[in-house]
Design an enzyme around this catalytic site. Structure first.
Site, PDB file in Angstrom:
ATOM      1  N   CYS A 162      -2.915   6.940   2.774  1.00 51.44           N
ATOM      2  CA  CYS A 162      -2.786   5.699   3.986  1.00 51.44           C
ATOM      3  C   CYS A 162      -3.837   5.671   4.033  1.00 51.44           C
ATOM      4  O   CYS A 162      -4.974   6.043   3.391  1.00 51.44           O
ATOM      5  CB  CYS A 162      -1.937   6.215   4.915  1.00 51.44           C
ATOM      6  N   CYS A 201       0.544   2.239   2.789  1.00 52.66           N
ATOM      7  CA  CYS A 201       0.607   2.894   3.919  1.00 52.66           C
ATOM      8  C   CYS A 201      -0.639   2.208   4.364  1.00 52.66           C
ATOM      9  O   CYS A 201      -1.891   2.149   4.599  1.00 52.66           O
ATOM     10  CB  CYS A 201       1.754   3.591   4.272  1.00 52.66           C
TER      11      CYS A 201
END
Ligand code: NGD
Length: 268
Positions: A87, A169
């Site tokens: 992420c 993400c």
């Protein structure tokens, strides 16, 4: 007469498509890049079977009509390699390939698609086969504009770009070119594929960097209409949008000189 027929057949094969042919030594390059990546660049992937990857890549397009590529052709290859970017570390780009790659080369924990295994293997390569032949076509391949859009190279990049975006993400970044009139282009892979495949449940912010070439007059910026277009699309998708012109946060050099945008992106 025999020589004439041969020459005619040869030149018609040569002229079949309008794009450049498959990259010489395609198979060897794929294998070598795969080993380089899995053994040296990302040793966490050292268990991947590069021979299998090379074979699945080849089987996707060999002996097939080079203008009838589908996503399904690449499914066996995709199964062997799943994208794994942490992420907050994804970087997209559009018309800024070199700059984006300089950026992730310095900020080593960041990843463009070409810093992932499949993007790394295929970057700058060309490939196609032919119906009824086990050989690759090294003479010519379909050109995506002049021949067909569903060629194996375009379908590959659309598919890996889609997967790369779906898997992103946290905060994601995009490096855009402020020295052209439309820094954001809805028809680019970024505008057509990646933006629409970000998952709003996982991606909370898109951070855009609009960078102009040094010495060139800026043609677009965060306040221009193309970026506004992007902002609108992103906000419609419930993702937060931020934009920064010519990023700089490292201040002047010791001698007082201001860093160029390129320097501040890559060395701060
Ligand atoms: O439809 C196409 C096409 N569109 C652009 N290009 C295309 N090639 C096709 N065969 N079919 C080519 O892709 C173009 O000539 C460039 O060499 C390259 C990138 O195009 P650009 O600069 O217009 O940027 P995009 O927004 O289209 O594509 C860059 C984004 C970036 O975030 C990567 O994750 O999409 C991904 N990506 C897409 C296509 C190709 C990467 C590549 C690559 N590494 O070659």
């Amino acid at each position: 007469v025999v020589v004439g027929v041969r020459m005619w057949r040869h030149s018609s094969e040569h002229m079949k498509w309008n794009g450049t042919g498959s990259t010489a030594h395609f198979q060897e390059i794929v294998l070598e890049r795969c080993y380089n990546y899995t053994q040296l660049v990302q040793p966490e992937l050292r268990d991947r079977d590069c021979q299998k990857i090379r074979e699945a890549f080849r089987n996707a397009f060999i002996s097939k009509d080079p203008c009838s590529a589908t996503e399904e052709d690449y499914h066996p290859l995709m199964k062997l390699v799943n994208p794994t970017v942490p992420c907050d570390k994804t970087v997209f780009w559009s018309k800024t390939k070199e700059l984006a790659h300089q950026y992730t080369k310095v900020q080593r924990e960041l990843f463009t698609l070409e810093d992932t295994l499949l993007g790394y293997i295929a970057d700058d390569l060309n490939w196609c086969g032919d119906t009824g032949s086990y050989e690759m076509n090294y003479q010519s391949c379909p050109h995506w504009k002049k021949d067909c859009s569903n060629n194996f190279v375009s379908v590959f990049w659309d598919l890996v770009s889609k997967r790369f975006a779906e898997n992103a993400c946290g905060v994601v970044q995009v490096v855009l070119n402020g020295s052209i009139s439309n820094a954001f282009d809805r028809k680019s892979t970024f505008g057509r594929v990646e933006v629409h495949n970000l998952n709003p449940m996982k991606v909370h912010t898109l951070q855009a960097w609009v960078i102009h070439d040094l010495g060139k007059f800026p043609s677009d910026s965060c306040s221009g209409s193309s970026i506004n277009d992007l902002k609108w699309i992103i906000m419609q998708r419930n993702i937060k949008f931020t934009c920064q012109d010519n990023y700089r946060d490292c201040g002047p050099f010791a001698d007082g000189r201001q860093p160029s945008p390129r320097e501040s992106m890559t060395s701060c």
